[in-house]
Write an enzyme that holds these catalytic residues in place. Sequence first.
Site: not given
Length: 254
Positions: A148, A161
Amino acid sequence: MTQSTQLLAGRRILITGAARGLGLAFVTAVAEAGATVAMADILHDSLQVAVADLQQRGLKVAGFALDLGDPASVEQCASHAIDWLGGLDGLVNNAAVTNSGGRTSEQLEVDMWDKVMNVNVRGTWLMTNACLPALRQSGRGSIVNLSSDTPLWGAPNLLAYVASKGAILGMTRSLARELGGDNITVNAIAPGLTLVEATEYVPKARHQVYHDHRAIQRDQLPEDVCGAVIFALSDLSRFYTGQVMAVNGGFVMN
């Protein structure tokens, strides 16, 4: 489909988190590029619907149950998928959980931290290990890890995350060095905030920040990431390994 677009003709690919969102977009693009694709996901009903739809379109796909939080499920999924494929040329580690959003570091529960790490980091490691013998046998194996862009800019209130996706970047580079001698490439793709089911919980203000600060000022769609995946799985990238492709419209320039 013209021959020039069949960059993955004959390739056997396993994609996790394939029932919807980015994973389903990857499956569709990879299969349209000529590959046979094993689709793995924990979302059984969604997976069956997706498989039936793609098969009806003439694409070569099949579905396999996968719970990345369960090591036995990872081994079973990899074994069954590789048996069905008749070998393995590429693995796309896409599956992940994102449900730690909206909490500061101090608000984050230990159980939530452990779940995110077990699925996103340990699960990716276990799936990779389960697939390595078949990828070595291929002679031209490719691993694509979905990270990400959040660890590239330090997104706040999403610590578990972000930490897990940062670990994926480190894992990618280390594995690239370990596996280069086996002619296996290992690369990471770091998408920006993409319009998929998994990001529906993200506040509109965060979506707007991405929209306003991208060099290409529009929403990011799953299809925007597919070209990078196909490149990383194809012969075009045989001398490209240990790299991070930040596909985010220029929000972060890596």
